[in-house]
Design a protein around this motif. Structure first.
Motif, mmCIF file in Angstrom:
data_model
loop_
_atom_site.group_PDB
_atom_site.id
_atom_site.type_symbol
_atom_site.label_atom_id
_atom_site.label_comp_id
_atom_site.label_asym_id
_atom_site.label_seq_id
_atom_site.Cartn_x
_atom_site.Cartn_y
_atom_site.Cartn_z
ATOM 1 N N TYR A 175 50.695 48.384 37.711
ATOM 2 C CA TYR A 175 49.536 47.614 38.170
ATOM 3 C C TYR A 175 48.358 47.748 37.184
ATOM 4 O O TYR A 175 48.222 48.758 36.474
ATOM 5 C CB TYR A 175 49.093 48.105 39.547
ATOM 6 N N SER A 214 40.261 43.663 41.829
ATOM 7 C CA SER A 214 41.534 43.320 42.494
ATOM 8 C C SER A 214 42.704 43.894 41.699
ATOM 9 O O SER A 214 42.657 43.988 40.467
ATOM 10 C CB SER A 214 41.686 41.793 42.605
ATOM 11 N N TYR A 216 46.628 43.846 40.458
ATOM 12 C CA TYR A 216 47.711 42.903 40.174
ATOM 13 C C TYR A 216 48.879 43.655 39.505
ATOM 14 O O TYR A 216 48.659 44.560 38.681
ATOM 15 C CB TYR A 216 47.227 41.767 39.277
ATOM 16 N N ILE A 228 46.870 37.863 33.303
ATOM 17 C CA ILE A 228 46.335 38.487 34.512
ATOM 18 C C ILE A 228 45.052 37.762 34.936
ATOM 19 O O ILE A 228 44.810 37.548 36.139
ATOM 20 C CB ILE A 228 46.047 39.986 34.267
ATOM 21 N N ARG A 231 45.852 34.478 36.743
ATOM 22 C CA ARG A 231 46.340 34.718 38.113
ATOM 23 C C ARG A 231 45.161 35.022 39.035
ATOM 24 O O ARG A 231 45.111 34.522 40.167
ATOM 25 C CB ARG A 231 47.351 35.874 38.115
ATOM 26 N N ALA A 232 44.231 35.849 38.587
ATOM 27 C CA ALA A 232 43.103 36.242 39.437
ATOM 28 C C ALA A 232 42.190 35.054 39.728
ATOM 29 O O ALA A 232 41.766 34.840 40.882
ATOM 30 C CB ALA A 232 42.324 37.361 38.769
ATOM 31 N N GLU A 235 43.952 32.632 42.085
ATOM 32 C CA GLU A 235 44.106 33.183 43.437
ATOM 33 C C GLU A 235 42.791 33.133 44.196
ATOM 34 O O GLU A 235 42.788 32.891 45.425
ATOM 35 C CB GLU A 235 44.641 34.620 43.346
#
Length: 311
Positions: A175, A214, A216, A228, A231-232, A235
């Motif tokens: 992560y 956050s 991931y 990354i 994606r953040a 989202e």
């Protein structure tokens, strides 16, 4: 009628007596022959008158002497026949007794053999179920053992597979954390530099966080700070705009604006910059391969990174 019956019975009795008197025993017959011999002997003592009479007398004596011998012979033959018949009867009785004994023996033997066969059959019937039970127990035991071994093998395989899965999960489940902030714009002098439409909490939150920290998962070894970040932002439904590596002069991905805040909105040296673990990575966000535990932070700078600790 009674008298008539009486006379008939008396006549029958008389007849039987007469018949009984005529019956001659062997002893009586022998006595009679002896008497005849004595008479013949007395006749032989008589002196004959002439030769003819003498010859006749001699012939008579001879004839008379032959008769008793024949009678004697007949009696002997009769006694022999009687003895033979008795012997035959005895032999026949003995043979019948022997046959009966043989039949009894044979019947006893047959009964014995039948009893032995029955006992043998019973023993077989008793042994066969026991053998069948033993074989069934052996087969059932073998089946149980095979099933138990299979279950043990399955449990071992499951345990090993679970262990391998855990190992694989541990390897895969790496992560990183990411956050997007505008803390520099919270200062009044910097906030005043923004155009009036951007001077809004919607674009500059009071806590300074457009995307709070956050976590991931790193899905592959090819994951970068840029993958990354995408994606953040997607989202959290945050607006953004960027240039690809083949478009700009830097040869790397360049983020132009996030949440409607673009470069030079707060001065000529303002724009977006990122750091990893509080340090300048030295490469573009698409060139940095993330590692487990990395902390990625995007910040809006007003003085080309000096205000966020780059220099």
């Amino acid at each position: 009628m009674k008298k008539v019956h009486f006379y008939i019975l008396s006549l029958i009795i008389a007849v039987l007596c007469l018949a009984g008197c005529k019956i001659q025993t062997v002893e009586q017959y022998n006595n009679q022959n002896a008497d005849e011999k004595s008479i013949n002997a007395s006749n032989e003592n008589v002196i004959p008158v002439n030769g003819k009479n003498q010859d006749q007398q001699s012939k008579k004596t001879i004839d008379n002497s032959d008769k008793p011998t024949e009678k004697k012979q007949n009696t002997k033959d009769s006694t022999k026949k009687a003895d033979e018949t008795k012997q035959i009867d005895i032999n026949s009785e003995n043979s019948t007794l022997n046959n009966e004994k043989k039949e009894v023996k044979s019947s006893v033997k047959e009964t014995k053999t039948i009893a032995l066969k029955k006992n043998a059959n019973q023993e077989k019937q008793q042994t066969q179920p026991s053998e069948k039970k033993s074989t069934n127990n052996k087969t059932n035991q073998a089946k149980k053992e095979t099933i138990a071994s299979k279950n043990n093998d399955l449990n071992k395989s499951n345990s090993t597979s679970k262990a391998t899965d855990k190992k694989i999960v541990k390897k895969k489940k790496k992560y990183v954390t990411i956050s997007v902030r505008v803390d520099t714009l919270l200062k009044a002098e910097n906030y005043a530099k923004l155009e009036k439409p951007l001077q809004n909490e919607k674009y500059v939150p009071k806590n300074g966080a457009i995307v709070t920290t956050s976590k991931y998962e790193i899905l592959s070894d090819d994951d970068t700070a840029w993958s990354i970040t995408l994606r953040a932002l997607k989202e959290h439904n945050v607006q953004f705009e960027y240039e690809g590596a083949g478009v700009n002069k830097y040869g790397m991905v360049y983020i132009q604006g996030i949440n409607h805040l673009y470069e030079k909105n707060a001065g000529p040296l303002s724009g977006w910059m990122y750091s990893v673990n509080g340090k300048k990575p030295g490469v573009g966000c698409d060139g940095y391969n993330v590692k487990d535990g990395d902390q990625i932070v995007w910040q809006y700078t007003v003085n080309q990174g000096k205000d966020i600790g780059w220099y």
